[in-house]
Design an enzyme around this catalytic site. Structure first.
Site, short mmCIF file in Angstrom:
data_model
loop_
_atom_site.label_atom_id
_atom_site.label_comp_id
_atom_site.label_asym_id
_atom_site.label_seq_id
_atom_site.Cartn_x
_atom_site.Cartn_y
_atom_site.Cartn_z
N HIS A 87 9.55 5.16 17.30
CA HIS A 87 8.22 5.49 16.44
C HIS A 87 7.28 4.04 16.65
CE1 HIS A 87 5.28 5.56 13.28
NE2 HIS A 87 5.10 4.64 13.14
N GLY A 126 9.82 -0.06 7.64
CA GLY A 126 8.93 -0.17 7.83
C GLY A 126 9.02 -0.99 9.48
N GLN A 185 0.77 -1.08 -0.22
CA GLN A 185 -0.22 0.27 0.12
C GLN A 185 0.97 1.13 0.20
OE1 GLN A 185 -3.89 -0.06 1.62
NE2 GLN A 185 -2.45 -1.16 3.86
N ILE A 186 1.29 1.54 0.88
CA ILE A 186 2.14 2.73 1.20
C ILE A 186 3.70 2.74 -0.51
CG2 ILE A 186 4.89 4.09 2.23
CD1 ILE A 186 3.46 2.44 5.01
N GLY A 187 4.24 1.67 -0.69
CA GLY A 187 5.10 1.58 -1.82
C GLY A 187 4.11 2.30 -3.44
N GLN A 204 18.66 -6.90 3.22
CA GLN A 204 18.89 -5.91 3.01
C GLN A 204 19.88 -4.85 2.72
OE1 GLN A 204 14.92 -4.40 2.83
NE2 GLN A 204 14.01 -6.22 1.86
N ARG A 250 7.06 -9.98 20.25
CA ARG A 250 7.69 -9.68 20.18
C ARG A 250 9.13 -9.76 19.29
NH1 ARG A 250 10.54 -4.36 23.25
NH2 ARG A 250 11.50 -5.96 24.33
N ASP A 298 4.85 10.69 12.18
CA ASP A 298 4.32 11.10 13.64
C ASP A 298 4.47 12.62 14.10
OD1 ASP A 298 4.11 8.80 14.77
OD2 ASP A 298 6.19 8.47 14.38
N ASN A 353 12.14 -9.79 11.04
CA ASN A 353 12.05 -8.42 10.43
C ASN A 353 13.36 -8.26 10.23
OD1 ASN A 353 10.19 -6.79 9.35
ND2 ASN A 353 9.34 -7.22 11.30
P1 NAX Z 1 1.26 -3.75 2.45
O1 NAX Z 1 1.76 -5.08 3.49
O2 NAX Z 1 0.38 -3.22 2.22
O3 NAX Z 1 3.00 -4.14 2.30
C1 NAX Z 1 3.77 -3.94 2.21
C2 NAX Z 1 4.85 -5.54 0.83
O4 NAX Z 1 5.98 -5.38 1.45
C3 NAX Z 1 4.04 -6.52 0.67
O5 NAX Z 1 3.81 -6.08 -1.01
C4 NAX Z 1 5.00 -7.39 1.05
O6 NAX Z 1 4.82 -8.33 -0.13
C5 NAX Z 1 6.23 -6.42 0.75
N1 NAX Z 1 7.04 -7.38 1.55
C6 NAX Z 1 7.33 -8.09 2.53
N2 NAX Z 1 8.33 -8.65 3.06
C7 NAX Z 1 9.34 -8.34 1.82
C8 NAX Z 1 11.08 -8.11 1.73
N3 NAX Z 1 11.56 -9.07 2.10
N4 NAX Z 1 11.10 -7.89 0.75
C9 NAX Z 1 10.49 -6.75 0.21
N5 NAX Z 1 9.22 -6.49 0.22
C10 NAX Z 1 8.80 -7.12 1.27
O7 NAX Z 1 2.17 -3.23 3.96
P2 NAX Z 1 2.02 -1.82 3.90
O8 NAX Z 1 0.70 -0.78 4.39
O9 NAX Z 1 3.16 -0.59 2.47
O10 NAX Z 1 3.15 -0.96 5.36
C11 NAX Z 1 4.64 -0.75 5.33
C12 NAX Z 1 5.49 -0.67 6.46
O11 NAX Z 1 5.50 0.18 6.94
C13 NAX Z 1 4.63 -2.26 7.58
O12 NAX Z 1 5.45 -2.51 8.74
C14 NAX Z 1 4.27 -0.32 8.37
O13 NAX Z 1 3.71 -1.15 9.41
C15 NAX Z 1 4.55 0.21 8.38
N6 NAX Z 1 4.97 1.57 8.45
C16 NAX Z 1 5.27 2.28 9.65
C17 NAX Z 1 5.39 4.33 9.82
C18 NAX Z 1 6.03 4.51 9.72
O14 NAX Z 1 6.00 6.46 10.23
N7 NAX Z 1 7.40 4.38 10.00
C19 NAX Z 1 2.99 4.84 9.57
C20 NAX Z 1 2.78 3.67 8.13
C21 NAX Z 1 2.72 1.98 8.65
O15 NAX Z 1 2.18 1.47 9.38
#
Ligand code: NAX
Length: 338
Positions: free
Chosen positions: A189, A131, A16-18, A113, A99, A161, A106
């Site tokens: 965070h 992430g 989603q964020i991507g 990476q 946890r 934030d 992760n």
């Molecule tokens: P999504 O689940 O929509 O997308 C994550 C994508 O990452 C998936 O398409 C998955 O296939 C891919 N992925 C998983 N492992 C991977 C790897 N080893 N290499 C490459 N791609 C991989 O999540 P989304 O809503 O996009 O959120 C992504 C991350 O942002 C989550 O960890 C979420 O908790 C974090 N966030 C961080 C925020 C911040 O302020 N730091 C706020 C927003 C968000 O909660």
């Protein structure tokens, strides 16, 4: 003269964020209207089709700045020569997951990476981790990159934030968000973060604390609002968005990641912002932790703004969040990752 294209790698490019990030980057919102961009999307096999679909849409936007888009599930290909790595893809917490399991899962993503970035990225690479758990994932990636990439190149996102805090203040003070400067997010965070307005000012130099006291009926009322409403609301805003929207923060997270990289690359414009950077012991935060601090950038990476006064209550709040970062680091160490 045409600028040299900048290569930007987004991990989790099928998520989603991507999805929210790539269109704005290709439109020039992150690096400016004169910088061509090459996009690389890294996914796991499960996410490749989604990333491929997003790439088709990018093509259909005919962005003049977008020179190339490549999708891969190989980190060495994704990070080859990259200038900006945005590490978004992570393993979410599933039901019943401890946890330590989350940190270990992760570590299995951010360790390799980081190593790939160390092996093949551009000499001047900058990395932002989105992430979660973002601070500790950045710590792991930085430690795994090896000696060729200075740890200062690794940061984690707390700009969302920060922007949330500014948004809450703007609404309460009935001013534009752009009028509020020098808010600071300290720590992790997570819900332990400390959104600090004690240094924040309005354009005429009026302290935000004074403006809050005027608006809310005195200093005590302002303090009560900060403690009981503002701090918990900012710290738990992610959960509020999930409850109301039925889905996590996406566009606001992508927007914050763009703000983070733009300011790091082009310089902060007015006052301080917030970013999680590797501590060198500033404000007593143990060296090596990736902690959110007040930062500025002159266009060459973030530097911590030192010398801000913190009262006893603020120091306690910062310490509580730093303790959580220490516990995360120790848990990762116990797994033999660091
Ligand atoms: P999504 O689940 O929509 O997308 C994550 C994508 O990452 C998936 O398409 C998955 O296939 C891919 N992925 C998983 N492992 C991977 C790897 N080893 N290499 C490459 N791609 C991989 O999540 P989304 O809503 O996009 O959120 C992504 C991350 O942002 C989550 O960890 C979420 O908790 C974090 N966030 C961080 C925020 C911040 O302020 N730091 C706020 C927003 C968000 O909660």
């Amino acid at each position: 003269m045409t600028n040299r294209p900048t290569t930007v790698t987004i991990t989790g490019g099928g998520g989603q964020i991507g999805y929210a990030l790539m269109f704005r980057i290709a439109a020039g919102d992150m690096l400016g209207p004169d910088v061509p961009v090459r996009l690389r999307l890294l996914e796991i096999p499960h996410g490749m089709r989604s990333a491929e679909g997003a790439a088709l849409e990018l093509q259909d936007c005919a962005f003049p700045l977008l020179r190339e888009i490549e999708i891969t599930d190989d980190p060495l290909t994704a990070f080859d020569g990259t200038h900006i790595a945005m590490l978004v893809g992570a393993r979410p917490r599933s039901a019943g997951m401890e946890r330590a399991d989350l940190l270990a899962a992760n570590a299995g993503i951010f360790g390799p990476q980081g190593a790939a970035i160390g092996a093949v990225a551009d000499d001047d690479v900058r990395v932002v981790v989105v992430g979660n758990p973002a601070n500790t994932n950045a710590l792991i990636a930085a430690a795994s990159a090896g000696p060729d990439v200075p740890v200062e190149r690794f940061t984690a996102l707390t700009r969302l934030d920060h922007n949330r805090a500014v948004g809450q203040l703007a609404e309460t003070l009935q001013v534009g968000a752009g009028e509020i400067a020098d808010v600071v997010i300290w720590g992790n965070h997570s819900a332990t973060q400390f959104p600090d307005v004690s240094h924040a000012i309005l354009p005429d130099g009026m302290p935000v604390l004074e403006a809050l006291a005027e608006r809310l009926g005195g200093r005590d009322a302002a303090t009560a609002w900060l403690d009981d409403v503002f701090i918990p609301r900012v710290a738990k805003r992610g959960a509020e968005i999930i409850e109301v929207r039925g889905s996590s923060s996406v566009a606001s997270a992508a927007n914050a990641a763009i703000d983070h990289v733009r300011d790091e690359q082009l310089g902060t414009r007015r006052g301080m912002t917030s970013a999680a950077v590797v501590s060198h012991g500033e404000y007593g935060v143990p060296e090596g932790l990736v902690c959110s601090f007040p930062v500025i950038s002159r266009g060459d990476g973030y530097e911590v703004v030192e010398g801000l006064d913190l009262d006893e209550r603020a120091r306690q709040r910062v310490a509580a969040s730093v303790d959580e970062l220490v516990a995360e680091r120790d848990a990762v160490r116990a797994l033999g990752v660091l």
